[in-house]
Design an enzyme around this catalytic site. Structure first.
Site, short mmCIF file in Angstrom:
data_model
loop_
_atom_site.label_atom_id
_atom_site.label_comp_id
_atom_site.label_asym_id
_atom_site.label_seq_id
_atom_site.Cartn_x
_atom_site.Cartn_y
_atom_site.Cartn_z
N ARG A 205 -35.43 -2.11 -6.95
CA ARG A 205 -34.10 -2.22 -7.57
C ARG A 205 -33.01 -2.54 -6.55
O ARG A 205 -31.89 -2.06 -6.63
CB ARG A 205 -33.72 -0.93 -8.33
CG ARG A 205 -34.67 -0.57 -9.43
CD ARG A 205 -34.71 -1.63 -10.54
NE ARG A 205 -35.97 -1.53 -11.25
CZ ARG A 205 -37.05 -2.28 -10.94
NH1 ARG A 205 -37.02 -3.20 -10.02
NH2 ARG A 205 -38.17 -2.12 -11.60
C1 LIG Z 1 -30.88 -1.14 -22.42
C2 LIG Z 1 -31.03 -1.49 -20.95
C3 LIG Z 1 -32.30 -1.64 -20.44
C4 LIG Z 1 -32.46 -1.93 -19.07
N1 LIG Z 1 -33.73 -2.07 -18.58
C5 LIG Z 1 -33.89 -2.37 -17.29
C6 LIG Z 1 -35.20 -2.55 -16.75
O1 LIG Z 1 -36.22 -2.41 -17.44
N2 LIG Z 1 -35.32 -2.88 -15.44
C7 LIG Z 1 -34.21 -3.06 -14.65
O2 LIG Z 1 -34.37 -3.38 -13.46
N3 LIG Z 1 -32.96 -2.89 -15.12
C8 LIG Z 1 -32.78 -2.55 -16.42
N4 LIG Z 1 -31.51 -2.39 -16.90
C9 LIG Z 1 -30.35 -2.54 -15.98
C10 LIG Z 1 -29.78 -3.97 -15.93
O3 LIG Z 1 -30.20 -4.72 -17.04
C11 LIG Z 1 -30.20 -4.69 -14.65
O4 LIG Z 1 -29.90 -3.93 -13.50
C12 LIG Z 1 -29.52 -6.07 -14.54
O5 LIG Z 1 -30.10 -6.74 -13.45
C13 LIG Z 1 -28.03 -5.95 -14.29
O6 LIG Z 1 -27.50 -7.26 -14.23
P1 LIG Z 1 -25.96 -7.52 -14.54
O7 LIG Z 1 -25.71 -8.98 -14.43
O8 LIG Z 1 -25.59 -6.90 -15.83
O9 LIG Z 1 -25.29 -6.76 -13.34
P2 LIG Z 1 -23.92 -5.92 -13.39
O10 LIG Z 1 -24.15 -4.67 -14.16
O11 LIG Z 1 -22.80 -6.77 -13.80
O12 LIG Z 1 -23.78 -5.56 -11.85
C14 LIG Z 1 -24.68 -4.67 -11.24
C15 LIG Z 1 -24.47 -4.75 -9.73
O13 LIG Z 1 -24.83 -6.07 -9.30
C16 LIG Z 1 -23.71 -6.69 -8.70
N5 LIG Z 1 -23.71 -8.11 -9.09
C17 LIG Z 1 -23.58 -8.65 -10.31
N6 LIG Z 1 -23.63 -9.99 -10.24
C18 LIG Z 1 -23.77 -10.29 -8.94
C19 LIG Z 1 -23.86 -11.50 -8.20
N7 LIG Z 1 -23.80 -12.70 -8.81
N8 LIG Z 1 -24.01 -11.45 -6.86
C20 LIG Z 1 -24.07 -10.25 -6.22
N9 LIG Z 1 -23.96 -9.07 -6.84
C21 LIG Z 1 -23.83 -9.09 -8.19
C22 LIG Z 1 -22.47 -5.97 -9.21
O14 LIG Z 1 -21.39 -6.11 -8.31
C23 LIG Z 1 -23.00 -4.56 -9.32
O15 LIG Z 1 -22.98 -3.94 -8.05
C24 LIG Z 1 -31.32 -2.09 -18.25
C25 LIG Z 1 -30.04 -1.95 -18.79
C26 LIG Z 1 -29.90 -1.64 -20.12
C27 LIG Z 1 -28.50 -1.51 -20.67
#
Ligand SMILES: Cc1cc2nc3c(=O)[nH]c(=O)nc-3n(C[C@H](O)[C@H](O)[C@H](O)COP(=O)(O)OP(=O)(O)OC[C@H]3O[C@@H](n4cnc5c(N)ncnc54)[C@H](O)[C@@H]3O)c2cc1C
Length: 338
Positions: A205
């Site tokens: 992660r």
């Molecule tokens: C219902 C649900 C199920 C989930 N299941 C999983 C799972 O099975 N496995 C899993 O790993 N995760 C899971 N997640 C968590 C999430 O989906 C992941 O961590 C996903 O990768 C987050 O991406 P995001 O674009 O929404 O990031 P954000 O939430 O917008 O950001 C998360 C972090 O990444 C940084 N970030 C965002 N974009 C960038 C970029 N372009 N460059 C650098 N840093 C950046 C942000 O600054 C922040 O620190 C789940 C979430 C939910 C709500």
């Protein structure tokens, strides 16, 4: 604070810029306050320009993807939040003229890509060039339509490519970095750099990219058959739906598994945080409209109208109850912006 905000109102931004913009709806948990500035570049170059202007004004810079792994505090976040929502294009590598938007791709379009007669399309090249804001569910769907394997393990994972690479999103069926060929980052000095997979060191992660912003990546999938890919996706999604509240508002897993993860697996730490919370009977525990999911102890859901204060109150209560009962310190895995 307000005096400082007023001072930044005269800044000329090189992209769409919204002052004092609410953020709750831009996260999956749907809590939190607003950003002093929300910037919405629509290309990697615009993102870089916006970054440089914010840096020049010495503003704090945060990057927002799909907000699926994030809890934002109530109140006003100082500085800028750069949203990648508009930086979302996806291309086939050998045909610069062809632009695919995975979210909008129809089966007919996907079939066309496999049409051997279609001009200038490399049917045997299962690579995609993806900008940071492309949605993970959209990419998973596109891979299924194309019959390309490699992204099945990300079924049901919300968010964007950039957030997924930064967090190395994944689970027991694989991680995003498994299919990364190359990542283009914006370094803190404002320069782009391409990082080849062999030179990267992603962990559990954690994409291992530090303060760098992901602006895009080349993904290398494997040619397969679309029915097989779709069947695997269905199977994994069914499994996921049994254990995670995928249809409710949440931010994914809240706590790290104490003892650390074993390689490769979702919730595969020495002790699972979800199980600990479950064993202590904390599923269903509420604070305001925030509650511990009844399905998965490591998920907090917003039942409608929860605030970040409710969520953090609940997190603190879980931490103290686990500390008291088991002498274990639960650490937050989800990102917190304050
Ligand atoms: C219902 C649900 C199920 C989930 N299941 C999983 C799972 O099975 N496995 C899993 O790993 N995760 C899971 N997640 C968590 C999430 O989906 C992941 O961590 C996903 O990768 C987050 O991406 P995001 O674009 O929404 O990031 P954000 O939430 O917008 O950001 C998360 C972090 O990444 C940084 N970030 C965002 N974009 C960038 C970029 N372009 N460059 C650098 N840093 C950046 C942000 O600054 C922040 O620190 C789940 C979430 C939910 C709500």
């Amino acid at each position: 604070m307000w005096r400082e905000c007023a001072m930044t109102l005269s800044i000329e931004w090189p992209c769409v810029a919204l002052a004092n913009s609410p953020l709750a709806k831009r996260t999956t948990l749907k809590v939190g306050g607003s950003a002093e500035w929300l910037l919405e570049p629509s290309t990697p170059d615009e993102l870089r320009e916006a970054y440089l202007v914010a840096k020049e004004h010495k503003l704090e810079i945060r990057v927002l993807g799909g907000g699926a792994n994030l809890i934002i505090d109530d109140g006003v976040l100082p500085g800028v939040v750069i949203s990648t929502e508009r930086v979302r294009r996806t291309f086939r590598p050998l045909d610069p003229g062809e632009v695919i938007h995975p979210d909008d791709m129809t089966e007919e379009q996907a079939n066309k890509l496999f049409d051997i007669e279609a001009p200038a399309i490399a049917v045997n090249d299962p690579r995609l060039i993806v900008w940071a804001g492309a949605s993970l569910p959209g990419l998973v769907r596109a891979a299924s339509l194309l019959g390309w394997s490699g992204l099945e393990g990300l079924i049901g994972v919300p968010g964007t490519l950039g957030g997924g690479i930064a967090m190395n999103a994944g689970g027991r069926w694989g991680e995003l970095w498994d299919v990364v060929d190359m990542v283009r980052i914006l370094r803190p000095d404002g320069e782009f750099e391409d990082i080849q997979r062999a030179d990267a060191n992603p962990g559990y992660r954690n994409g291992g990219l530090g303060e760098c912003i992901v602006v895009g990546a080349v993904l290398r999938l494997t040619l397969d058959n679309k029915h097989r890919v779709a069947a695997r996706q269905r199977e994994y999604l069914l499994e996921k739906c049994k254990v995670q509240p995928v249809t409710e508002s949440s931010a994914g897993c809240i706590f790290k598994n104490p003892g650390g993860p074993k390689a490769g697996g979702e919730n595969s730490g020495e002790i699972s945080a979800g199980r600990l919370i479950d064993e202590l009977g904390l599923k269903g525990l509420e604070r305001g409209a925030a509650a511990v999911s009844k399905l998965h102890g490591n998920f907090i859901v917003n039942r409608g109208g929860a605030t970040a204060t409710d969520v953090f109150g609940l997190i603190s209560e879980i931490q103290s109850r686990v500390q008291e009962a088991r002498n274990i310190e639960l650490e937050i895995e989800v990102k917190r912006w304050r």
